[in-house]
Structure formats: C-alpha cells, structure tokens
Scaffold this motif. Sequence first.
Motif, PDB file in Angstrom:
ATOM      1  N   PHE A 177       0.706  -1.446   0.155  1.00  0.00           N
ATOM      2  CA  PHE A 177       0.067   0.013   0.174  1.00  0.00           C
ATOM      3  C   PHE A 177       0.867   1.299   0.007  1.00  0.00           C
ATOM      4  CE2 PHE A 177      -2.752  -3.125   1.196  1.00  0.00           C
ATOM      5  CZ  PHE A 177      -3.962  -2.831   0.826  1.00  0.00           C
ATOM      6  N   GLY A 178       2.157   1.151  -0.194  1.00  0.00           N
ATOM      7  CA  GLY A 178       2.925   2.274  -0.249  1.00  0.00           C
ATOM      8  C   GLY A 178       3.090   3.143   0.931  1.00  0.00           C
ATOM      9  N   ARG A 179       3.059   4.543   0.679  1.00  0.00           N
ATOM     10  CA  ARG A 179       3.006   5.381   1.585  1.00  0.00           C
ATOM     11  C   ARG A 179       1.860   5.995   2.250  1.00  0.00           C
ATOM     12  NH1 ARG A 179       8.044   9.411  -0.352  1.00  0.00           N
ATOM     13  NH2 ARG A 179       9.839   7.619  -0.647  1.00  0.00           N
ATOM     14  N   ASN A 180       0.949   5.262   2.087  1.00  0.00           N
ATOM     15  CA  ASN A 180      -0.386   5.462   2.526  1.00  0.00           C
ATOM     16  C   ASN A 180      -0.222   5.951   4.130  1.00  0.00           C
ATOM     17  OD1 ASN A 180      -2.990   4.858   4.066  1.00  0.00           O
ATOM     18  ND2 ASN A 180      -3.723   4.757   1.782  1.00  0.00           N
ATOM     19  N   ARG A 181      -1.031   7.051   4.440  1.00  0.00           N
ATOM     20  CA  ARG A 181      -0.839   7.549   5.911  1.00  0.00           C
ATOM     21  C   ARG A 181      -1.340   6.501   6.918  1.00  0.00           C
ATOM     22  NH1 ARG A 181      -5.763   8.503   8.144  1.00  0.00           N
ATOM     23  NH2 ARG A 181      -7.661   8.472   6.557  1.00  0.00           N
ATOM     24  N   LEU A 182      -2.064   5.470   6.502  1.00  0.00           N
ATOM     25  CA  LEU A 182      -2.452   4.581   7.625  1.00  0.00           C
ATOM     26  C   LEU A 182      -1.239   3.363   7.748  1.00  0.00           C
ATOM     27  CD1 LEU A 182      -6.092   3.842   6.595  1.00  0.00           C
ATOM     28  CD2 LEU A 182      -5.390   5.319   8.552  1.00  0.00           C
ATOM     29  N   VAL A 183      -0.817   3.137   6.683  1.00  0.00           N
ATOM     30  CA  VAL A 183       0.387   2.417   6.963  1.00  0.00           C
ATOM     31  C   VAL A 183       1.646   3.176   7.714  1.00  0.00           C
ATOM     32  CG1 VAL A 183       2.297   1.393   5.534  1.00  0.00           C
ATOM     33  CG2 VAL A 183       0.298   1.306   4.439  1.00  0.00           C
ATOM     34  N   ALA A 184       1.930   4.398   7.332  1.00  0.00           N
ATOM     35  CA  ALA A 184       2.775   5.251   8.122  1.00  0.00           C
ATOM     36  C   ALA A 184       2.541   5.453   9.561  1.00  0.00           C
ATOM     37  CB  ALA A 184       2.918   6.243   7.584  1.00  0.00           C
ATOM     38  N   ASP A 185       1.090   5.521   9.814  1.00  0.00           N
ATOM     39  CA  ASP A 185       0.738   5.410  11.244  1.00  0.00           C
ATOM     40  C   ASP A 185       1.027   4.241  12.025  1.00  0.00           C
ATOM     41  OD1 ASP A 185      -0.896   7.010  13.289  1.00  0.00           O
ATOM     42  OD2 ASP A 185      -2.317   5.311  13.156  1.00  0.00           O
ATOM     43  N   PHE A 186       0.406   2.981  11.383  1.00  0.00           N
ATOM     44  CA  PHE A 186       0.607   1.699  12.011  1.00  0.00           C
ATOM     45  C   PHE A 186       2.108   1.554  12.144  1.00  0.00           C
ATOM     46  CE2 PHE A 186       1.376  -2.690  12.098  1.00  0.00           C
ATOM     47  CZ  PHE A 186       0.179  -3.176  13.001  1.00  0.00           C
ATOM     48  N   ASN A 187       3.043   1.837  11.346  1.00  0.00           N
ATOM     49  CA  ASN A 187       4.401   1.374  11.632  1.00  0.00           C
ATOM     50  C   ASN A 187       5.200   2.326  12.671  1.00  0.00           C
ATOM     51  OD1 ASN A 187       4.574  -0.542   9.691  1.00  0.00           O
ATOM     52  ND2 ASN A 187       5.006   1.011   8.058  1.00  0.00           N
ATOM     53  N   GLU A 188       4.504   3.745  12.653  1.00  0.00           N
ATOM     54  CA  GLU A 188       5.052   4.473  13.821  1.00  0.00           C
ATOM     55  C   GLU A 188       4.553   3.733  15.105  1.00  0.00           C
ATOM     56  OE1 GLU A 188       6.858   7.245  15.990  1.00  0.00           O
ATOM     57  OE2 GLU A 188       6.856   6.771  13.737  1.00  0.00           O
ATOM     58  N   ARG A 189       3.375   3.461  15.299  1.00  0.00           N
ATOM     59  CA  ARG A 189       2.958   3.085  16.643  1.00  0.00           C
ATOM     60  C   ARG A 189       3.166   1.615  17.228  1.00  0.00           C
ATOM     61  NH1 ARG A 189      -2.825   4.955  17.802  1.00  0.00           N
ATOM     62  NH2 ARG A 189      -3.245   6.621  16.329  1.00  0.00           N
ATOM     63  N   ALA A 190       3.877   0.890  16.058  1.00  0.00           N
ATOM     64  CA  ALA A 190       4.448  -0.616  16.151  1.00  0.00           C
ATOM     65  C   ALA A 190       5.858  -0.395  16.679  1.00  0.00           C
ATOM     66  CB  ALA A 190       4.188  -1.424  15.081  1.00  0.00           C
ATOM     67  N   ARG A 191       6.454   0.813  16.334  1.00  0.00           N
ATOM     68  CA  ARG A 191       8.023   0.775  16.606  1.00  0.00           C
ATOM     69  C   ARG A 191       8.318   0.481  17.806  1.00  0.00           C
ATOM     70  NH1 ARG A 191       9.824   6.508  14.361  1.00  0.00           N
ATOM     71  NH2 ARG A 191       9.194   5.272  12.567  1.00  0.00           N
ATOM     72  N   ASP A 192       8.032   0.947  19.064  1.00  0.00           N
ATOM     73  CA  ASP A 192       8.283   0.690  20.156  1.00  0.00           C
ATOM     74  C   ASP A 192       8.199  -0.789  20.365  1.00  0.00           C
ATOM     75  OD1 ASP A 192       9.119   3.483  20.548  1.00  0.00           O
ATOM     76  OD2 ASP A 192       7.342   3.890  21.609  1.00  0.00           O
TER      77      ASP A 192
END
Length: 450
Positions: A430-445
């Motif tokens: 899904f590329g750089r979709n904002r939802l993908v970026a948001d999930f990755n940011e929340r999952a980082r920790d």
Amino acid sequence: MKTPNSDLTQWLDRSGMSRKELARRVKAAAQTWGQPHITPDATTVRRWLEGDQPRPPVPEILADVFSASVGYRVTTYDLGFSESPAVDRALVYNSSFAVTVEAVADLGRADVDRRKFLAAAPFAAVAAIGPSRDWLLNTLDQQPPSGPRVRLEDVSAVRNMFGEFQRMDVLQGGGSGRLILAEYMNQHVFPLLRRTHTEDVRRALCEAAAEQTYLLGWMAYDNGEHGIAQRYLVQSLRLAEESRNAALGAHVLAGMADQATLLGNPEEGRRLAQAGRAGLGNSTSAACLADLWALEARALAKLGDKTAATRAVRQSEASFNRVRSEDEQEWAAFIDPAYLHGEHANTFRDLEQASTAEEHARQSIDHARKQRRARRGAMSQAALAVSHLQRRDLEAAHAAGLRTLSLSRQVKSSRCVEAVQDLQRRMKPFGRNRLVADFNERARDLVAAA
C-alpha cells in the motif's frame, strides 16, 4: 597451550576418588550407557584434568558418576566442560528412564543459568523424527533408583502448581514465568523422579512432570526461544510415554507440529500431527484430537493443499463437538473456541479465503475478550487484519492492527510481536499511505523492544 580443568580437579578431590577409581567407575557406567568402547585409565583421567576435552558422551557419563558419588546432581557445566553436550542430550529420546531424568534436569538447570545456554541451543529441523517414532513404538518398563518413596500427596502438590503456571502462560504470555517454573522443576520435581515409587505413583509423577516440562517448552516457544523449546518438548514426550498417557504424548506432538510449521517446515508439522492422531485414537481425548486436526490443517494450508486443509478443519470442528470437559485433562483447558477458531482463521488466511478467515477470527476474538486472553486476542485480531488486507480494505485492516498492538503490549509473547511484523510486511504494497505510516509508527516501540 591447554588450560587445566580446575573444576574437574575440585570435584575429584571432593569425591575422594583416585584417578584410577574414577576411570574404573566411568568404564562401568559406560557399559550401562551402551558404550563399551569407552575404557579410560588413570592416564586418561590425568589428561582430562590437564585440559583435554573428552568426546560425548563421556562428559555426561562423568556427570552421572560424580552425581552418584556425592548424592545430588552434578552437571557437565559443573565439571568444567562445555554445556553443548548436555544441551544436545536433551534432543535425544533415550530408552533409559534414568538418563531421561538427568537430561531434563540438566536442561532445566542450564535454562536457569543462561550465560551460555541460548547460543548452544539451536533448533534442529529433523530432531523430532526419532522421538515421534519411538513414542509410537516403545513400551518401556524401567524402575527408578532407590531412595525415599514418593507419595500421591507429593504428586498432587506438583499438579496444583501446574495449574497456576498454565494460567500465568495463558494470561501473561510465555515470557512471564518460565524461569520461575524451571527453578520450581529443578528444586521440587526432578528430585522426586530420582526416588522410588509404587507403580501408580510413578506413572502419576511422570505424567505431572511431562505436563510441566511441556509447559516449559511451550513458554519458550511462545517467547521465540525455539532451540530450548524443542529440547523440552522431546523430553516431555519421553516422560509422557513413561506415564502411559497416550493423550498427553499426542498433546506434546501437537506442540512439536505447531513449532515445525511455524519455523517453515509444514511437511514435518503435518507428519507430527498425524503421528499424534495415530497414537491417540478416536476416543481418548476429543479436545486433543481437535487440536491435532487443527494443526494439520495449518500445515496443509502452508503446503497449498486447499481441499485437504478444509477437510481437516471440518474434522477438527467435529472432534471438538464431542468434547466433554469433565472427561478432559487439565492441560486440555486451552483447547477451546477462542483457540480453535484462531487456528482456523490462520488456516483460511494462508489459503487466502478472506471471508472464512474473518468469520473464524471474529469468533475467536469474541471468546478471547470474554476470557481476558490478550495473547489469543492479539493473534486473532492480526488474522482479522490480514483478511481485510486480502480484500484491499486498508482502513479496516489498520483498525484491527491497532487492536493487535494494544493487546500485544499486555503480554510477553514473541508470537504477538511476529504477528505485528507480519502485518507490517503485508501493508507494504500500500506504499506510503498515511494509515501504513501511522501503523508502523505505533508499532515501532513494540518491535524495537522485542
């Protein structure tokens, strides 16, 4: 230049044996191990003291000799030898009950004393072939060594502790209490196995020890420590055979099947599940049979056999419909709708049947929520998220993914973290979709901490 083995020297001094006497006892013990070619003399012992590393199984035989001399368990680690032989011995399904007891005791001690253990315990892909075969074929009748008799009250105390540790695993994840359980086994359970028992007590004790050794393996598996898990499961299977409890042995094979499929060997997972069914029969434990069919379905889905996988799911459901909770053993308590629907959701996820996967995932989630089982809920939320991704519904997948993250943070389980990482990989198209970026940011920790 070799480094003298000061540990071995200290144990030899403590035992009061001469070099000649130690050599004689090792030679005699080697006979019972089926190793008549091991014939050390005083010169051989001198070389060991000077730093020569004897070949396996000599370190284990030395550990048994010193244990018999001092009256409590001495390990190869204590004697200044590499831990690897003791760790490797735990992969062997030994016909000797006494050797099995020492192997699992050494494994438990090495697990608690973790300075070198993890590096020495890789997963061995073909190690389950012999144990599963021998469990089906062997009928053993060996007696434990002499000592104070164990009572049924002693076994009941062990069983009561099993229930507590199983609840800890289900509610908090495998990483929460395993080392506490390992220490409990080292201090209270393995010593009982070395004592004498009436036949009914002996079987009951082996059954209780097999249950807890399996739980140690399952906790290690859930925490991503697969080499340790595999060794505990092999020894649990051997103890289950000694208890003459076919359902418990089949349950252990189910765990081994689950691990094999997870680690990328679904053909082996399928074979182990089939071996469990062959040993179990149709009437011993409907819950265990349901689990074995579910795990066979998981393996078949990984192999791409849609028809056989779907049939195995139906067999699992039919078996579970025959479950009578009052007839099942305590370890089977986790085989319930939350667990089975979760496994079926993963099967249909791998078959890319999104609608059916979603149906099972939602049922699993509902049951897990009522039971406050965060680990099962997290993994089923992840399966639900994947079903949405397979239909290209990123918004619904994102919402389920966030619920996965929330539940995963409540437990210590590498499987939950792996489910999150799997979602990250599946979202990449899904590329750089904002939802993908948001999930990755929340999952980082969560992912970084793991």
